[in-house]
Design a protein around this motif. Sequence first.
Motif, mmCIF file in Angstrom:
data_model
loop_
_atom_site.group_PDB
_atom_site.id
_atom_site.type_symbol
_atom_site.label_atom_id
_atom_site.label_comp_id
_atom_site.label_asym_id
_atom_site.label_seq_id
_atom_site.Cartn_x
_atom_site.Cartn_y
_atom_site.Cartn_z
ATOM 1 N N GLY A 6 -3.225 5.610 7.551
ATOM 2 C CA GLY A 6 -4.475 6.103 6.971
ATOM 3 C C GLY A 6 -5.155 7.113 7.868
ATOM 4 O O GLY A 6 -5.761 8.078 7.395
ATOM 5 N N GLU A 7 -5.061 6.907 9.165
ATOM 6 C CA GLU A 7 -5.629 7.862 10.115
ATOM 7 C C GLU A 7 -4.880 9.192 10.050
ATOM 8 O O GLU A 7 -5.485 10.252 10.126
ATOM 9 C CB GLU A 7 -5.551 7.296 11.539
ATOM 10 N N VAL A 8 -3.566 9.132 9.917
ATOM 11 C CA VAL A 8 -2.752 10.346 9.943
ATOM 12 C C VAL A 8 -2.836 11.093 8.611
ATOM 13 O O VAL A 8 -3.098 12.297 8.590
ATOM 14 C CB VAL A 8 -1.283 9.998 10.278
ATOM 15 N N LEU A 9 -2.582 10.392 7.517
ATOM 16 C CA LEU A 9 -2.583 11.047 6.209
ATOM 17 C C LEU A 9 -3.999 11.075 5.643
ATOM 18 O O LEU A 9 -4.748 12.009 5.829
ATOM 19 C CB LEU A 9 -1.644 10.322 5.236
ATOM 20 N N ASP A 10 -4.302 10.051 4.924
ATOM 21 C CA ASP A 10 -5.617 9.888 4.321
ATOM 22 C C ASP A 10 -5.682 8.435 3.883
ATOM 23 O O ASP A 10 -4.670 7.843 3.526
ATOM 24 C CB ASP A 10 -5.759 10.824 3.116
ATOM 25 N N TYR A 11 -6.852 7.854 3.915
ATOM 26 C CA TYR A 11 -6.956 6.439 3.569
ATOM 27 C C TYR A 11 -6.616 6.187 2.103
ATOM 28 O O TYR A 11 -6.085 5.141 1.758
ATOM 29 C CB TYR A 11 -8.347 5.907 3.910
ATOM 30 N N TRP A 12 -6.909 7.143 1.251
ATOM 31 C CA TRP A 12 -6.585 6.981 -0.164
ATOM 32 C C TRP A 12 -5.073 6.941 -0.356
ATOM 33 O O TRP A 12 -4.548 6.084 -1.070
ATOM 34 C CB TRP A 12 -7.206 8.125 -0.972
ATOM 35 N N VAL A 13 -4.354 7.841 0.285
ATOM 36 C CA VAL A 13 -2.885 7.884 0.191
ATOM 37 C C VAL A 13 -2.293 6.618 0.799
ATOM 38 O O VAL A 13 -1.377 6.006 0.226
ATOM 39 C CB VAL A 13 -2.333 9.140 0.885
ATOM 40 N N ALA A 14 -2.825 6.193 1.940
ATOM 41 C CA ALA A 14 -2.322 4.967 2.571
ATOM 42 C C ALA A 14 -2.595 3.756 1.683
ATOM 43 O O ALA A 14 -1.773 2.836 1.604
ATOM 44 C CB ALA A 14 -2.962 4.781 3.938
ATOM 45 N N GLY A 15 -3.727 3.757 0.993
ATOM 46 C CA GLY A 15 -4.029 2.663 0.077
ATOM 47 C C GLY A 15 -3.071 2.613 -1.092
ATOM 48 O O GLY A 15 -2.637 1.536 -1.511
ATOM 49 N N VAL A 16 -2.742 3.773 -1.629
ATOM 50 C CA VAL A 16 -1.781 3.825 -2.734
ATOM 51 C C VAL A 16 -0.405 3.367 -2.255
ATOM 52 O O VAL A 16 0.272 2.588 -2.939
ATOM 53 C CB VAL A 16 -1.713 5.249 -3.329
ATOM 54 N N LEU A 17 0.010 3.804 -1.081
ATOM 55 C CA LEU A 17 1.304 3.368 -0.540
ATOM 56 C C LEU A 17 1.298 1.868 -0.266
ATOM 57 O O LEU A 17 2.286 1.177 -0.537
ATOM 58 C CB LEU A 17 1.638 4.137 0.730
ATOM 59 N N GLY A 18 0.198 1.364 0.266
ATOM 60 C CA GLY A 18 0.089 -0.072 0.520
ATOM 61 C C GLY A 18 0.139 -0.881 -0.761
ATOM 62 O O GLY A 18 0.786 -1.931 -0.824
ATOM 63 N N ALA A 19 -0.548 -0.403 -1.799
ATOM 64 C CA ALA A 19 -0.522 -1.094 -3.090
ATOM 65 C C ALA A 19 0.884 -1.073 -3.689
ATOM 66 O O ALA A 19 1.329 -2.070 -4.268
ATOM 67 C CB ALA A 19 -1.527 -0.461 -4.047
#
Length: 68
Positions: free
Chosen positions: A33-46
């Motif tokens: 999330g720090e590197v990309l974006d928290y929204w993108v990391a959230g989608v990947l995590g989901a």
Amino acid sequence: MGESALQDRLARIERRQRILLVLLVVPYFVGLGEVLDYWVAGVLGAACALVVLVVGVRRRRRTPAAGR
């Protein structure tokens, strides 16, 4: 030690391993999330959570009902 006791012990060990795995993976998602974006990391995590859920349900359905 009987076989059922060993199976119970093995099941507890597997649960602990899953918990440790989750505790080790979560910081990587925060770093992502720090590197990309928290929204993108959230989608990947989901998406990863959904895959894990589907695999868990499939494994649960394959095991015989007598073992529960």
